[in-house]
Design an enzyme around this catalytic site. Sequence first.
Site, mmCIF file in Angstrom:
data_model
loop_
_atom_site.group_PDB
_atom_site.id
_atom_site.type_symbol
_atom_site.label_atom_id
_atom_site.label_comp_id
_atom_site.label_asym_id
_atom_site.label_seq_id
_atom_site.Cartn_x
_atom_site.Cartn_y
_atom_site.Cartn_z
ATOM 1 N N LYS A 199 0.828 -1.215 0.000
ATOM 2 C CA LYS A 199 0.000 0.000 0.000
ATOM 3 C C LYS A 199 0.862 1.264 0.000
ATOM 4 C CE LYS A 199 -2.540 0.327 3.604
ATOM 5 N NZ LYS A 199 -1.585 1.143 4.394
ATOM 6 N N THR A 231 3.935 1.538 -0.981
ATOM 7 C CA THR A 231 4.650 1.574 -2.260
ATOM 8 C C THR A 231 3.761 2.145 -3.354
ATOM 9 O OG1 THR A 231 5.973 -0.340 -1.591
ATOM 10 C CG2 THR A 231 5.884 0.163 -3.948
ATOM 11 N N ARG A 281 2.355 8.529 6.723
ATOM 12 C CA ARG A 281 2.687 8.399 8.139
ATOM 13 C C ARG A 281 4.184 8.132 8.332
ATOM 14 N NH1 ARG A 281 -0.672 3.554 10.050
ATOM 15 N NH2 ARG A 281 -0.120 2.878 7.958
ATOM 16 N N LYS A 297 7.047 -6.409 10.389
ATOM 17 C CA LYS A 297 6.310 -5.840 9.260
ATOM 18 C C LYS A 297 7.220 -5.112 8.276
ATOM 19 C CE LYS A 297 2.688 -2.460 8.217
ATOM 20 N NZ LYS A 297 3.536 -1.412 7.675
ATOM 21 N N ALA A 304 -3.266 1.681 12.692
ATOM 22 C CA ALA A 304 -4.692 1.628 12.365
ATOM 23 C C ALA A 304 -5.415 0.492 13.074
ATOM 24 C CB ALA A 304 -4.886 1.489 10.864
ATOM 25 N N PHE A 320 -3.424 -0.330 7.028
ATOM 26 C CA PHE A 320 -4.030 -1.645 6.845
ATOM 27 C C PHE A 320 -5.173 -1.591 5.829
ATOM 28 C CE2 PHE A 320 -2.283 -2.063 11.306
ATOM 29 C CZ PHE A 320 -1.162 -2.786 10.897
ATOM 30 N N PHE A 377 3.106 -8.530 -9.061
ATOM 31 C CA PHE A 377 4.285 -9.166 -8.474
ATOM 32 C C PHE A 377 4.887 -10.103 -9.507
ATOM 33 C CE2 PHE A 377 6.709 -9.466 -4.721
ATOM 34 C CZ PHE A 377 7.171 -10.766 -4.575
ATOM 35 N N TRP A 417 6.750 -0.728 -7.983
ATOM 36 C CA TRP A 417 7.875 -1.307 -7.242
ATOM 37 C C TRP A 417 9.077 -1.491 -8.156
ATOM 38 C CZ3 TRP A 417 10.349 -6.181 -7.613
ATOM 39 C CH2 TRP A 417 11.174 -6.495 -6.517
#
Length: 561
Positions: free
Chosen positions: A77, A79, A100, A111, A279, A307, A387, A415
């Site tokens: 998210k 990225t 954030r 994470k 979150a 999230f 991906f 990415w």
Amino acid sequence: MTTKKTVPSDIEIAQQSSMQPIELIANGIGLKNDDIEQYGKYKAKISFEAIERVKTAQNGKLILVTAINPTAAGEGKSTVTVGLGDALRKLGKNAIIAMREPSLGPVMGVKGGAAGGGYAQVLPMEEINLHFTGDIHAITSANNALSALIDNHIHQGNELNIDPRRLIWKRVMDINDRALRNIVVGLGGPVQGVPREDGFDITVASEIMAVLCLSSDLNDLKTRLSRIVVGYTYGKEPVTVGDLGVGGALTLLLKDALKPNLVQTIEQTPALVHGGPFANIAHGCNSAMATKTALKLADYVVTEAGFGADLGAEKFLNIKSKVIDKSPDAVVIVATIRALKMHGGQEKGSLINEDLEALENGLENLKKHIETIQSFKLPFVIAINRFYTDTQKEIELLENWCNMHQAPYGLTEVWEKGGDGGKELAGEVLKAIEGGHSFTPLYSYEATISEKINAIAKGVYGANGAVFSSKAEKQMQQFEQLGWGKLPICMAKTQYSLSDDATLLGRPENFTIQIRELIPKLGAGFIVALTGEVMTMPGLPKKPAALKMDVNSKGKAEGLF
């Protein structure tokens, strides 16, 4: 189709990237050199004077990036947020990113950071993911100063008649440390204080973090800090920071932390990275001051909420939108085929294998999040975050599903390709914005606490409703009597499931949400509802990410993602 070998690690990409001096980034969005306070060459805070000067400018368009429920497969998210901002700039749009700040808890835990990834990162990545400009440390200091002042007040005669058994204010630290969840302080005799039970939360769960992120200026910060409830008297009356007389001291500790931080992406897109509430246990959005300032400085602002849409986006729309007096003009829902397959029952170890059945089953999770955004009457676009293991058949299945459900989407490869990989998504987002919207909150603030919680449980999670513990039932009655019933609700819930059971992936059915406790956060301006077994102080995994981290003789970080 790419292979994993073609892209270096995030930290290698970041260290090989060149940055512009931060004053040039500031100049590019209409700020003068005197409008920023530099923290080295590539970081700065925007002054209060500059923020005040641009307040009368017209707002730009706001784009909120959210996602499906996160899995161990990753969604990307942050990225996509960075890559979308870069893509809009490549399309000639005046865009700024508002994100954030990362907490050291997930950075050193499992994470990872929150600076994006691959060729869609904010820089300087290492500094942002570690101490940055010290904002989170300032929040830690203010929080723990308040704890010390509370214990000292009790030790020095307890003029306010505070009941030590009914204190709800905890100490904090910005690292995952399960051993500190429940502690006893004041041991060692009369000179050491009054013994009582206490505990630690992670800093990003502190109400002071939420207060800082929802304040509009220094005066508002001081007012909000003074409203914080720290506990109750022996007569069960609430005790606030204002009662203790320390709101000014806490504001003094936070005066610099309140200023938004300005940095840049790999492609020199301006980024305001400020505030970092989780979150799953807080409201999950960057600071209101950063978002509002970005809206005055740019035509398009790309921001993210933590999230999935069941957590960060719901809280952005029901809590933050009212504070900033602005709803999103479009919402991006990030999904990866890998994560959808996990929601559909495929094991993480076999995600490299094509599994169309698991993908189709997992799409129910995406469908629920689409329905949630639609319930707010907002336009949306699906970001299919590609991906390297995605097969052509899997991509076609997902694209066909989106077309069948009339869900606009953009295949996203930021990415690997940076802004160029987000142009398709950016184009779809611009179309969605042109269509307009009629934003409608999920509930009225005038509703009862129970009604608001049930509205979230049923409308956002898909639950049959909420079930309240006897403690929560008593608290609802008490809060209503104290006049707190009109506040919005901030649900503390696992991020991994639409339910309050982290093991229920996909789209669970026929479940209830267990509300075990309510916590008043009057400074932030909401009531936290603790669900299931959610923790406000996470623990470290068996093999924390810290085990791979190091620094070389030249001071360069190694092993940081």
